[in-house]
Scaffold this motif. Structure first.
Motif, short mmCIF file in Angstrom:
data_model
loop_
_atom_site.label_atom_id
_atom_site.label_comp_id
_atom_site.label_asym_id
_atom_site.label_seq_id
_atom_site.Cartn_x
_atom_site.Cartn_y
_atom_site.Cartn_z
N ARG A 266 -12.99 12.35 -2.03
CA ARG A 266 -13.62 11.54 -1.30
C ARG A 266 -12.61 10.22 -0.24
NH1 ARG A 266 -12.86 8.42 -6.83
NH2 ARG A 266 -14.76 9.05 -8.36
N ASP B 275 -11.83 7.95 0.11
CA ASP B 275 -10.97 7.08 0.10
C ASP B 275 -10.03 7.57 0.46
OD1 ASP B 275 -11.14 7.29 -2.10
OD2 ASP B 275 -11.97 5.48 -2.76
N SER C 109 -8.92 9.46 -2.43
CA SER C 109 -8.99 9.60 -4.03
C SER C 109 -9.76 10.74 -4.77
CB SER C 109 -9.33 8.11 -4.16
OG SER C 109 -10.89 8.51 -4.75
N LEU D 72 -3.34 15.99 -4.96
CA LEU D 72 -2.90 14.59 -4.49
C LEU D 72 -2.27 14.01 -5.49
CD1 LEU D 72 -6.53 13.01 -4.12
CD2 LEU D 72 -5.56 12.86 -3.23
N ASP E 169 -2.50 9.34 -10.18
CA ASP E 169 -2.85 7.84 -9.79
C ASP E 169 -4.03 7.92 -8.65
OD1 ASP E 169 -0.79 7.28 -11.70
OD2 ASP E 169 0.25 6.79 -10.43
N ARG E 170 -4.38 9.43 -7.97
CA ARG E 170 -5.36 9.41 -6.83
C ARG E 170 -6.51 9.68 -7.38
NH1 ARG E 170 -5.96 5.43 -3.57
NH2 ARG E 170 -6.68 7.11 -1.17
N VAL E 171 -5.85 10.54 -8.24
CA VAL E 171 -7.40 11.30 -9.63
C VAL E 171 -7.75 10.94 -10.21
CG1 VAL E 171 -8.33 13.64 -9.48
CG2 VAL E 171 -6.03 13.23 -8.66
N ASP E 172 -9.62 10.22 -10.10
CA ASP E 172 -9.94 10.54 -11.26
C ASP E 172 -10.17 11.19 -12.02
OD1 ASP E 172 -11.76 8.37 -12.47
OD2 ASP E 172 -13.18 8.27 -10.96
N GLY F 126 -2.45 15.10 0.02
CA GLY F 126 -3.42 14.45 -0.25
C GLY F 126 -3.85 14.67 1.55
N GLU G 255 -18.17 11.84 0.65
CA GLU G 255 -16.86 13.13 -0.49
C GLU G 255 -17.38 14.37 0.10
OE1 GLU G 255 -18.40 11.39 -4.12
OE2 GLU G 255 -19.69 12.84 -5.33
#
Lengths: 753, 351
Positions: A463, A465, A467, A495, A498-501, A564, A589
Motif C-alpha cells: 500500500r 502508506d 504497509s 517489510l 508489524d507493517r504487514v497486515d 520497505g 496499492e
C-alpha cells in the motif's frame, strides 16, 4: 537477504530477516487474557442451544424416542430426529471425493457405534437442551457389537492411510530371514486413542436466507466449505466460515464431521442461530480416533548385525460403514537399510466411529513397534542400540532406492547422544540404579515423518502508506501459524512484521490447504513466498520502467526488497521506498497472488523426510512397577526452522505425546458393549505436568534445496515418533522386562522382583 | 440437566430437616456431585447447599488434645495447617496426593468422606449397576475391571472407594461427628462406609438428613507422628486415583513396634483397615521379615474380582514398602511428590 546491521533495532530486524527468529506468539496476549474468540465464544442475537443425544449402544436400531417428553420440558424449542429434519441436498453416504467420510446426521435409525448422534434437542438454554436430550429416553433393538482386533474375519483393504498401497515389497524377505544369523519375531499392540483436543468440537451456525455464517474450529476451511455447500445445496460463496483459533485439532477437525453438520441442520430447522458444542464423552465416536493395531515384526541380521530382512505386518480396524486404515507398517519404509523389506496390512470391521488421522497417523503406531523391534534386534545381536542403528543407516530410501532430498539424521544421533550422555549406557538391562534404589533405564528411538506439501494460494498487497497485507485462509491450531506465517509474509514482502497486515482463519481468504500432514507451514509458506515475490515484481515494474525513479533501468540487474524499499541489486546506493514508488505511480496499492504446491518432479527424484533421534531416561520402582520418565533429549532435523521458539514447543508437545503413547493413553473399550469406559479426561490418562521431565530439544541444522522454495519440512508430528519407542526401550533397559502391549502398565512390571 | 431445587439453609438444624426429604442431597464443593449430575448418574430433586453454614470450617484442638476438623475445611487448607501436618503427617501426605491442586482447593473434608466410587460402570448410565439402580446387575463383574476390588466385594458390586484421605484416617481411628434428625452422634470412621453385600446402594451408615459436621483425630494418634507414611501407586504422577495405596503408622519404643496401624486404599468399597497385620507387628522389631508377614496377613482374604489379581501382589508390596518407609521415620517435610514411590527423587516438580 540477511545483512549485518549493528543498530539498536530488535533482533529480528538486525539480521534483516524475520524467518529464523524466535518471536513469541503474536496471539499469546489475546489468549491468556481471554480475548481470543474461539468458535463457541460467539453468541449471535437470538441464538439457541443444541445438544446431541447419542446412542448408548454400539450396534442396532433406535426403536423409540420420547420426543413429546423432551418437548414438554421448559425451554425446549425443537427436537430433530431422523423423522423430523431438514433435507440434505445429497446423501451423506455418498463419497464424492477421497477426503469425504461418511457421517451420522440422522439419516436413519440405524446405530453403527456407541456415541453416534441419534437426535438433537434445541432449546433456549444449554441446561434445557441437555435435559431434553436425556428425556428422549431412547429404546433400541440391540445387536451384538463387533469389538476388538479379532472381532471378525480379516480382510486386506485396498489402500491404507491416504491412498498408500496396502502391501509393499522390496527384495525377498523370506530369503533374507532364512539367511539371517539372528532373528526376532515379536508382536506389539497399540490401543485405540482419541484426539482429545482441549477445545471440543463446536459450531455456531446462522442462516440468513440462503447465506450461512459459521463459527467452527477447522483445520481445513475450504474442504469444510466445499462439503457444507454440497450437503446443503448452496453455492460456496454463500458460506462464510470463521476459524481464527483452534484449541487443538490433531486431525480430528480436518474434515467435516457429523456433529457440526447437525448444528447447521438444527439452525435451518429452527430458523435461528444455533450453537452446538460436544461434551467430552461425545468426542469418543463421531469425530475420529486412532485405531488400535497389532503389529508383527520379523527381523533378521547377519553375523555383523546388518539387517538381512525386515517384515512388518499390521492388523488394524475400521468402522462397519467406512474405510480408514492406520498405515502402521509403512513406518518401516524409510529408516533402516535392509536389502529386503515387506510391509503389509489387514483389518477387521468393528462397531466404532470411523478411525481417522490422528497426529502422526501410521508413523506413531508404527514407530513404537518398529523402534521396539529394532531395540530387541540390537540386544539379540549384543550391539548398542545406537551403534546398531548407525550400522543399518539408510543412505538412500530403502524401499525405493531414491536419494534423500536431505537427511541430517547422523547429526541428530551424534548431537542427541552427546547431549544425553548415551556413551555411558550399559548394554545389559537392569544394571543402573539411582541413589534412592530406583531402576534406571536408557532407551532411544529414531524419529521420522514425511515432508509433505499440499496446495495453497495467498494474496499479497503493498500500500501507498508503506504497509503491506498478506491474506491466506490458514489455520492456527495452537501451533503458531499466526506468528510463523506472518514472519514468512514479512520477509516475502520485505517489510517489518508489524507493517504487514496478516489475515488468516476465514473462508473468504485464499485457500491455504489443510493444516495437517505437518505441511501447513511449508504449503502456506510457499504460497506466501510466491505471492510476496509476485507483488514485489509488480512494484519493481512500476519503478524500473519509470525514468523518474532512481531504479529506472534496473530491470536487468534486478532489485532487492528490504525494509520497505526496493534496492538496486548491483548498487545499493540506489533505492526507493515502496511508498514513493506507489505515490509517484498514482496507485493506492498493488496486489498479486501466488501459489504453493508440491513439485512432482522433485518428489519423483527424491525421498523427502524429516528425521530425528530421541533419547529417554526412565526410573522404575523395582517392586511397585510405577514408571516415571526422568529426562528426554530429542534432536530433530526438519529443514529450515521458521521460528525456533514455536518449533521447540511443537517438538516438546510431540515428545510428551510420545511418552503418553508409551505409558498412559488408552481408550478402554468394554469388550461386550463396545462402549468406551473412560471417555473423560479424568480417566483417559495423558501426562500431567508432574509427569513431564525436563525436555531438551536440539534442532539440527539442515538445508534442503528440494522440498520447497523455503526448505521447510514441518515439525507438527515428528516429535511423537521416536519418543514413544525411546521411552518403551528405556523401560526395558531399566527392568529387563520387554512389554509389547502399550501403554505399559504397572502389572506388566510386577512379574520380576 | 434435570431441574432441581436449590436451598441454602441458615443453620445445621435447618439443613438436616431440608435434606431429610426424599430426593435431597447435600452440596458442599460439588467436586464429585456436579460431575455425577452432569452425567445423569445422580439426579437429585433438591440440593441443600451447606457451604454457608457457620462454624464448620474450623480446625481446633480440643481440651482432650484431639483435633477437630470441621466438615467444610478444604483439603488444601487442612493439608497445609502446620499443627495438623505435624501431628498427623500421613493424613496430610494422603491429602496432598489426592486429585489435583485445583480440586484440593475446592474439595471439603466432609465431601471427601462421601465421594462415590470411580467404577466406570457406575458412571456409565447405559451400564447395569446395582449401586446406581439397585437390582439391575453389575456390568463391572465381567467387564473391564483391572482396577476393581480385591477385598470385601460381592457378586453385587466390585467397586472401590477412591479416597486417599480416608485411608490414614481409618488407620488412626478417626471419629466422625454427625448431626441428624435425632441430634448429634458420633461413629468411628471405620463404621461409616459399608461393604456392598447384597445392598451396594447403601454405601454408608448415614440416615436421610444426616450431615457430617466434623472429623476428629484423637490425641493418641499423635503418638505415631514420627513414623507415619502414606504410599500411593497410580498411573500418573498427579490427578489419578490409587491403583492401590497404604497408610502405615508405627509407634516404636526401644527398637520394637509398640503399636502398628495399617490401612489400604483402592482395594475395597471402604478404606480397608488391616487389623490382622497390625496384630503381627505388635512387640516385634521393625524388620523386613515382619513387614512381609504383615503384608501376607493384610491380604489373606483377598481374591480377584476380575482382571485384577495383580492388585493383590501389588498391595502386599505396597504394605511392605509403606511399613518400611514408616519405620525409617517421617520426613521433616512432606515430599514434593507426596505419597509417590518417587518421593525421594531429587529435583521433582510438585504434583
Amino acid at each position: 537477504m540477511p545483512e549485518l546491521n549493528l543498530t539498536s533495532a530488535p533482533a529480528h530486524l538486525r539480521h534483516g530477516s524475520n524467518i529464523g527468529q524466535p518471536l513469541t506468539r503474536r496471539d499469546g496476549v489475546l489468549k491468556v487474557t481471554g480475548r481470543a474468540t474461539y468458535a463457541a465464544d460467539n453468541h449471535p442475537p437470538g441464538m439457541l442451544f443444541a445438544v446431541m443425544a447419542v446412542a448408548s449402544i454400539a450396534r442396532g436400531r433406535v426403536t423409540s424416542l420420547d420426543v413429546a417428553a423432551a418437548k414438554r420440558h421448559p425451554g425446549v424449542v425443537e427436537v430433530m430426529t431422523p423423522d423430523h429434519k431438514p433435507k440434505l441436498a445429497i446423501d451423506p453416504e455418498i463419497k464424492t471425493n477421497p477426503f469425504v467420510f461418511r457421517m451420522e446426521v440422522l439419516q436413519s435409525h440405524e446405530v453403527r457405534y456407541a456415541n453416534q448422534p441419534i437426535a438433537v434437542v434445541i432449546a433456549e438454554t444449554l441446561e434445557a437442551a441437555t435435559e431434553g436430550a436425556t428425556l428422549l429416553a431412547p429404546r433400541y433393538d440391540v445387536q451384538t457389537a463387533l469389538v476388538g482386533l479379532d472381532a471378525g474375519e480379516s480382510y486386506v483393504p485396498p489402500v491404507v492411510g491416504v491412498g498408500n498401497p496396502t502391501e509393499n515389497t522390496h527384495g525377498d524377505v523370506e530369503a533374507g530371514l532364512a539367511a539371517a544369523e539372528k532373528q526376532i519375531d515379536a508382536t506389539y499392540e497399540t490401543p485405540p486413542q482419541y484426539h482429545n483436543a482441549m477445545e471440543p468440537h463446536a459450531i455456531v451456525a446462522h442462516w440468513n436466507g440462503d447465506n450461512l455464517q459459521i463459527d467452527m474450529p477447522t483445520q481445513g476451511l475450504m474442504l469444510s466449505l466445499g462439503r457444507i455447500a454440497e450437503l446443503f445445496g448452496i453455492a460456496p460463496d454463500k458460506i462464510h466460515i470463521r476459524s481464527p483459533f483452534l484449541g487443538g485439532g490433531f486431525g480430528s477437525k480436518g474434515l467435516m464431521s457429523g456433529p457440526p453438520t447437525l448444528g447447521i441442520m438444527a439452525a435451518k430447522l429452527v430458523g435461528k442461530p444455533v450453537k452446538l458444542v460436544l461434551r467430552r464423552e461425545q468426542m469418543y465416536g463421531p469425530v475420529g480416533h486412532r485405531a488400535p493395531t497389532r503389529q508383527r515384526l520379523r527381523i533378521g541380521t547377519d553375523g555383523e548385525g546388518r539387517l538381512t530382512a525386515l517384515d512388518h505386518h499390521a492388523r488394524t480396524v475400521s468402522s462397519t460403514f467406512d474405510d480408514f486404515y492406520e498405515p502402521a507398517a509403512d513406518a518401516s519404509h524409510t529408516l533402516y537399510a535392509a536389502p529386503a523389506i515387506r510391509t503389509s496390512h489387514d483389518a477387521v470391521r468393528v462397531n466404532t466411529g470411523t478411525p481417522l488421522f490422528m497426529r502422526a497417523p501410521g508413523e506413531a503406531t508404527g514407530s513404537i513397534a518398529l523402534e521396539s523391534a529394532i531395540d530387541e534386534m540390537a540386544w539379540a545381536c549384543g550391539i548398542d542400540p545406537l551403534a546398531f542403528r548407525l550400522k543399518n543407516y539408510a543412505e538412500v530410501e530403502p524401499m525405493t532406492g531414491r536419494p534423500f532430498s536431505s537427511k541430517a539424521l547422523r547429526a541428530c544421533y551424534d548431537q542427541g547422544a552427546a547431549r544425553f550422555g548415551w556413551a555411558k549406557r550399559s548394554l545389559q538391562p537392569r544394571q543402573m540404579r539411582d541413589d534412592a534404589g530406583l531402576l534406571v533405564g536408557w532407551g532411544m528411538g529414531t524419529a521420522t515423518f514425511p515432508a509433505l506439501m499440499f496446495q495453497a494460494e495467498a494474496r499479497a498487497v503493498l500500500r501507498r502508506d508503506g504497509s503491506g497485507a498478506m491474506e491466506i485462509g490458514a489455520h492456527d491450531m495452537g501451533q503458531g501459524a499466526w506468528t510463523a506465517l506472518a514472519q514468512i509474509a514479512a520477509d516475502a514482502v520485505g517489510l517489518d512484521i508489524d507493517r504487514v497486515d496478516f489475515k488468516a482463519g476465514t473462508s473468504d481468504l485464499p485457500d491455504a490447504g489443510i493444516a495437517g500432514g505437518s505441511a501447513h507451514t511449508a504449503t502456506a509458506g510457499a504460497a506466501i513466498h510466491s505471492a510476496g515475490a509476485a507483488v514485489i515484481a509488480k512494484l519493481a515494474d512500476l519503478a524500473t520502467n519509470d525514468e523518474r525513479s532512481p531504479l529506472f533501468g534496473a530491470g536487468n540487474a534486478g532489485v532487492i526488497a528490504r525494509d520497505g524499499r526496493l534496492i538496486r541489486r548491483d548498487d545499493e546506493s540506489r533505492s526507493e521506498s515502496y511508498a514513493e514508488i506507489l505515490a509517484r505511480a498514482g496507485v493506492a496499492e498493488v496486489e498479486a497472488r501466488g501459489t504453493g504446491a508440491p513439485n512432482p518432479a522433485a518428489m519423483e527424484e527424491y525421498a523427502m523426510h524429516a528425521h530425528g533421534a530421541v533419547f529417554a531416561e526412565v526410573k522404575v520402582d523395582p517392586e511397585l512397577g510405577q514408571v516415571r520418565v526422568s529426562r528426554m533429549v530429542g534432536a530433530f532435523a526438519a529443514g529450515r526452522i521458521v521460528n525456533p521458539h514455536l518449533v521447540k514447543s511443537q517438538l516438546f508437545g510431540g515428545m510428551i505425546w510420545g511418552m503418553s503413547f508409551a505409558l498412559h493413553e488408552e481408550a478402554v473399550t468394554d469388550r461386550r458393549s463396545g462402549r468406551i469406559m473412560n471417555a473423560n479426561l479424568g480417566e483417559y490418562h495423558i501426562p500431567v505436568n508432574a509427569d513431564v521431565p525436563p525436555l531438551d530439544v536440539i534442532t539440527v541444522e539442515e538445508h534442503d534445496p528440494h522440498v520447497n522454495a523455503l526448505g521447510i519440512k514441518g515439525v507438527g508430528e515428528i516429535g511423537i515418533t521416536g519418543s514413544a519407542g525411546a521411552v518403551a526401550n528405556a523401560v526395558w533397559h531399566a527392568t529387563g522386562v520387554r512389554v509389547r502391549r502399550f501403554p505399559i502398565k504397572i502389572e506388566e512390571l510386577l512379574t520380576q522382583r | 440437566m434435570k431441574q432441581f431445587d436449590y436451598v441454602r439453609p441458615a443453620t445445621v438444624a435447618e439443613a438436616v430437616s431440608a435434606a431429610a426429604q426424599p430426593g435431597a442431597v447435600y452440596l458442599a464443593a460439588g467436586t464429585n456431585l456436579l460431575d455425577l449430575m452432569k452425567g445423569g448418574v445422580s439426579r437429585p430433586d433438591r440440593l441443600v447447599d451447606v457451604t454457608h453454614l457457620h462454624g464448620l470450617d474450623q480446625i481446633e484442638t480440643l481440651a482432650d488434645g484431639s483435633l477437630r476438623i470441621g466438615a467444610l475445611v478444604s483439603n488444601a487448607d487442612l493439608a497445609h495447617d502446620a499443627n495438623f501436618a505435624k501431628s498427623y503427617p500421613a493424613v496430610a501426605e494422603a491429602l496432598l496426593s489426592g486429585a489435583s491442586a485445583q480440586l484440593r482447593n475446592a474439595a471439603t473434608v466432609g465431601g471427601n468422606l462421601l465421594q462415590r466410587t470411580r467404577c466406570a460402570y457406575f458412571y456409565d448410565t447405559a451400564s447395569r449397576c446395582n449401586k446406581r439402580e439397585p437390582g439391575s446387575g453389575c456390568d463391572a463383574r465381567d467387564g473391564e475391571n483391572r482396577g476393581h476390588a480385591v477385598l470385601g466385594w460381592s457378586e453385587s458390586c466390585i467397586a472401590t472407594h477412591p479416597s486417599d484421605f480416608c485411608v490414614p484416617l481409618v488407620a488412626l481411628d478417626a471419629v466422625v461427628e454427625i448431626e441428624g434428625r435425632s441430634g448429634r452422634r458420633e461413629i468411628a470412621l471405620e463404621e461409616l462406609h459399608r461393604l456392598p453385600g447384597q445392598t451396594p446402594e447403601r454405601e454408608s451408615a448415614l440416615e436421610p438428613g444426616d450431615l457430617i459436621v466434623a472429623v476428629r483425630l484423637l490425641a493418641a494418634a499423635r503418638g505415631f507422628a514420627t513414623h507415619a507414611r502414606y504410599l500411593k501407586v497410580r498411573e500418573r504422577t498427579s490427578y489419578a486415583f490409587a491403583v492401590v495405596s497404604a497408610a502405615a503408622a508405627l509407634r516404636i519404643e526401644n527398637g520394637k513396634i509398640a503399636e502398628a496401624r495399617l490401612a489400604l486404599g483402592g482395594v475395597a468399597a471402604k478404606p480397608w483397615r488391616a487389623r490382622a497385620a497390625e496384630d503381627v507387628l505388635r512387640n516385634v522389631a521393625p524388620t523386613a521379615d515382619a513387614f512381609q508377614e504383615a503384608a501376607w496377613r493384610a491380604l489373606t482374604d483377598a481374591k480377584p474380582s476380575g482382571d485384577n489379581a495383580f492388585k493383590i501382589e501389588l498391595a502386599r508390596r505396597i504394605v511392605v514398602r509403606a511399613l518400611t518407609l514408616a519405620a525409617a521415620g517421617t520426613p521433616a517435610r512432606i515430599p514434593a511428590l507426596p505419597a509417590s514411590p518417587f518421593a525421594s527423587t531429587s529435583g521433582a516438580i510438585h504434583a
